[in-house]
Design an enzyme around this catalytic site. Structure first.
Site: not given
Length: 488
Positions: A235, A269
């Protein structure tokens, strides 16, 4: 470095001792070997065991909610307790509830189709635990991005080793203490340290490795894992765009982008990295964005709801991005008051107009409260701009028209998408979460997360009397008859 021979053997102290320096390769290998041996000895945990472990984890998190809020605030220098509760504790608790609710269905064997020539044999799929899962979690959401991969690993019946970030030492210590109280070392272990420990950790022969962090570090993690052919879920991040169609409410879009861009001071993110705005709407959008910032944070960068940057080093990196853009001709707009002297490494919300590809701010993920605004003439130009750059972890579309939304979805490739808001795809428990290309590999959350950390085993059971025996030597007229029938 602590002498491994001096480490107490009480499993409830393992994680705490790991925190204070039990980080050499031998100790890591020992923890891993013990977990692997325990998995082989005890086999897959039952549904009841998995649910009980998840409930223990949930209750432990809830019992320490205030502790997590305090630790994270200390690690950042300032982060509001409500933001930690809303962005980390609540998604983790609700995610655990979702896993417990769906486990029975996910664990159930599933029948599959059998072709006519192999009947009356039967086929089914079993989902088994992989074994030992490695989890490397980041600093920006040090609790939430540790807890959800861990909960998913537990739900899938695995044991886990967790390596949290060294940039949030108080949160890592709290995580270590909490997990050591509810799990033995053979079930869950926490080890901490710097990049050297992270490199050694990534080189262990896990059954699966989950990494959340930057694209650059992700490449190194994948390279280390490849030496043992360890499958990875990465990720990562990237420059996630927010496309605003002309005619959409600029006030509504600005409020949503402020939420996504300034939560945790942009250290997210999936934060919108930059906005794509129709050229005639730029001034109106900037005005709406200013209003939205002042409404959300009336005290400016000193507002109690506004988070600090994690460290002085990260603050200086962001300041250099702004300075570089200004030196190369961009217009820099700071919104609200600058932070008071008591608020260390805190950056005011900043808009950059006239950003160009030569500017560093447009070459790397920003990860801070800086919003470049890029203009386009036609919607196709905005789509082309997105497609000319690496595929992002998230994409945001603001439009009142289904046709526009469908067109952007069809013509762009990204991780997940939120339409007419930001960030909220991440907290949809039934949606997979993951990137594509430079923004990540694989997915967790939802059933896809359970599958990622499970081995999907196909099983075919032959019947006593079956047609497939007619296809074996010695061949004869019946074989030819069957072949003619099957190859029509």
């Amino acid at each position: 470095m602590t002498n491994p021979s001096a480490v107490p053997t009480n499993p409830k102290l393992v994680a705490i001792n790991a925190y204070v320096g039990v980080t050499d390769d031998l100790r890591l290998s020992s923890i891993f070997a013990n977990q692997r041996e325990a998995f082989m000895r005890q086999g897959a945990p039952t549904l009841a065991k998995r649910r009980a472990d998840l409930l223990k984890l949930k209750n432990a998190v809830l019992a320490r909610r205030k502790d997590f809020e305090t630790a994270i605030n200390a690690d950042f220098g300032h982060r509001p307790a409500q933001e930690t509760a809303a962005m980390e504790i609540m998604p983790s608790v609700q995610g655990i509830d979702y896993l417990r609710k769906n486990l029975r269905r996910w664990m159930r064997p599933r029948s599959r189709h059998v072709a006519m020539q192999f009947r009356p044999g039967t086929a089914k799929v079993l989902r088994q635990p992989l074994g030992v899962i490695g989890i490397v979690s980041p600093w920006n959401y040090a609790a939430g991005l540790s807890l959800m991969p861990l909960a998913t690993a537990i739900a899938a019946g695995n044991r886990a080793m967790l390596k949290p970030s060294e940039f949030t030492p108080k949160t890592s210590a709290l995580m270590a203490a909490m997990l050591s109280e509810i799990f033995s070392e053979e079930e869950v272990a926490v080890v901490t340290g710097g990049s050297d420990v992270g490199a050694a950790f990534s080189a262990l022969p896990f059954d699966h490795l989950v990494f959340t962090g930057s694209t650059g570090v992700g490449r190194a993690v994948m390279k280390a894992a490849s030496e043992n052919l360890v499958p990875v879920t990465l990720e990562l991040g990237g420059k996630s765009p927010a496309i605003i169609e002309r005619g959409f409410s600029l006030s509504r879009a600005a409020q949503s982008i402020v939420f996504g861009k300034l939560s945790n001071a942009g250290q997210t993110c999936v934060a919108p990295d930059y906005a794509l705005v129709q050229e005639s709407d730029v001034d109106a959008f900037v005005a709406a964005y200013k209003d939205a910032v002042r409404s959300a944070y009336p005290g400016g960068a000193s507002d109690q709801a506004y988070a600090a940057i994690i460290s002085q080093r990260h603050y200086e990196r962001l300041a250099k991005l702004v300075d570089d853009a200004g030196a190369k001709g961009a217009r820099i707009i700071e919104i609200g008051e600058r932070p008071s002297a008591q608020r260390v490494h805190t950056m005011p919300p900043t808009v950059i107009l006239g950003a160009t590809p030569e500017m560093t701010v447009m070459q790397q993920e920003i990860f801070g409260p800086i919003l470049p605004v890029i203009t386009y003439k036609e919607l196709g130009d905005a789509i082309a701009y997105v497609n000319a750059h690496p595929r992002p972890l998230a994409l945001y579309i603001f439009s009142d028209h289904r046709s526009t939304i469908g067109h952007v979805l069809a013509r762009t490739t990204s991780g997940n998408v939120t339409v007419n808001d930001t960030l909220l795809h991440y907290v949809q428990d039934d949606l997979p979460f993951g990137g594509v290309g430079p923004s990540g590999m694989g997915a967790y959350h939802g059933e896809e997360g359970f599958k990622s950390l499970s081995h999907v085993k196909g099983v075919f059971t032959q019947a006593k009397w079956n047609f497939s025996s007619l296809m074996r030597a010695p061949f004869g007229p019946i074989t030819d008859l069957v072949l003619r029938f099957m190859l029509r």
